[in-house]
Structure formats: C-alpha cells, structure tokens
Design an enzyme around this catalytic site. Structure first.
Site, short mmCIF file in Angstrom:
data_model
loop_
_atom_site.label_atom_id
_atom_site.label_comp_id
_atom_site.label_asym_id
_atom_site.label_seq_id
_atom_site.Cartn_x
_atom_site.Cartn_y
_atom_site.Cartn_z
N GLY A 134 0.85 -1.19 0.00
CA GLY A 134 0.00 0.00 0.00
C GLY A 134 0.88 1.23 0.00
N GLY A 135 0.37 2.35 -0.51
CA GLY A 135 1.18 3.57 -0.56
C GLY A 135 2.46 3.33 -1.33
CG ASP A 136 5.99 5.24 0.09
OD1 ASP A 136 5.37 4.72 1.04
OD2 ASP A 136 6.83 6.14 0.25
CD GLU A 137 4.55 1.02 4.24
OE1 GLU A 137 4.99 1.69 5.19
OE2 GLU A 137 3.59 0.22 4.35
#
Length: 212
Positions: A89-92
């Site tokens: 999720g996001g930048d992970e």
C-alpha cells in the site's frame, strides 16, 4: 461471460488496482504454500521509498502514481526469478525471496537499489527514486508471517534512520526498540508525576577550584 466476470473480480480482489501487483490479501493466502515450497528457508523484504511524499506534494498525485507504476514494474521484473512481489500500500512493497543467507540477500538488495535509482522520466521531469529495505528471514527469525512483517518493518525503519539503504533484522534490534519504548514510557510517567529535577555540574580547574 459469467466466468470471465468472476475471474476478473477474483483478480481484482487479490491484486493492487494501480500497479496490478498482488496485494496484502494475496500474500496472506499464499504464504503457507510459499513456506511449504521453501522449507530450506527464505527471506521477507520490506521496501519503503524514501521521501516519496515530496513527489506527490510537488508534482501531484497523478505523477506520483506514474512513478509508483514504474517502481512496481522494476520490482516485479527484478525479483520475479527469485520471489514474489507484493504492494503493501502507498509506497510500501513486500517481497518474498528464496534466499535465507544474509550475505546473498544483501547482494540482491544492493543490486536492486542500484537499478531502482536509474532515472524515471515523465514529460520534462526526471526522478531518481531511492528506497530503504528491511530484511527478516525464516526460519531464523520467525516462521510466522505477522512476525516476519513486523521484524522486516523494524529493520526497514532502522535502515531509514541510519540512511544505510538495507538493514537485516536481529534480536538485538528488537531489544533496542523495546528499550527505547520503555524509556519513552518512563519519561512520560516522570513528566506526569513531576519527577524531573535539574542537576548542576561544577566546572573545575586543574587545581580543583570551582570556576563555573
């Protein structure tokens, strides 16, 4: 037509909408099978992009999404022969790799970070993306997915703190984090109960005279 629709819905439920990588749900459903297939050991990588928020803030989320899509493609292409890539999720991102040896994992991660830093172009803008990676291994650290995720996450934040790119989890890191948490708890308690006090240390000359 119905089967095609069902297949599409099943794909969407287990894959990230933006990057089309498998998602967290896919990871939890596939983990036991992965563990069974890699009984000799494997590692879990927790990848977090460095300062990605700046791209969204300065260039907008549409550009940020394009960068994420390219990063996901690089991750998938680089790790596809060694493991399974997941967008958390996001930048992970989370990667399962079929290596349990720390030295081999380090080499793989270092080479990936070099590849990742190759410029990403969008219209007139050029982006050089960096990331921090935390590594935990099974069975050395744990054979539980939840624990491996927590351990790799801790190691990733240590990599960010040290600005070293990659950090491998160890029990000493866990002890250090627990100690910091305990100190923070004690400081909050001491503040609440007015237990802080000031101590002055005298400044002395070589012949034992107080000068300050």
């Amino acid at each position: 037509l119905q089967k095609r629709s069902d297949d599409q819905l099943a794909f969407e439920a287990k894959h990230d909408e933006l990057t089309h990588l498998p998602n967290r749900r896919f990871l939890f459903e596939a983990f036991d099978e992965w563990k069974e297939q890699h009984k000799s050991g494997f590692s879990l990588l927790f990848i977090d992009l460095d300062n990605f928020k700046h791209i969204n803030d300065i260039h907008g989320h549409a550009v940020g999404d394009k960068v994420l899509i390219e990063v996901a493609a690089r991750i998938d292409n680089y790790f596809k022969n060694n493991g399974l890539a997941i967008r958390q999720g996001g930048d992970e991102f989370i990667i399962l790799i079929n290596l349990a040896d720390d030295a081999q994992s380090l080499t793989l991660c270092r080479n990936f970070l070099e590849k990742l830093q190759e410029p990403i172009s969008d219209d007139d803008a050029e982006f050089h993306v960096r990331a921090s990676i935390g590594v935990a291994s099974c069975p050395k650290n744990s054979d539980s997915l939840d624990q491996l995720l927590s351990q790799a996450d801790m190691a990733m934040y240590e990599a960010k703190r040290l600005k070293c790119g990659i950090f491998i989890y160890s029990d000493s890191l866990q002890e250090k984090i627990e100690r910091y948490a305990q100190i923070e708890k004690q400081l909050q308690y001491a503040l609440e109960y007015d237990e802080f006090f000031l101590v002055y240390q005298p400044q002395m000359t070589a012949d034992d005279k107080v000068v300050g």
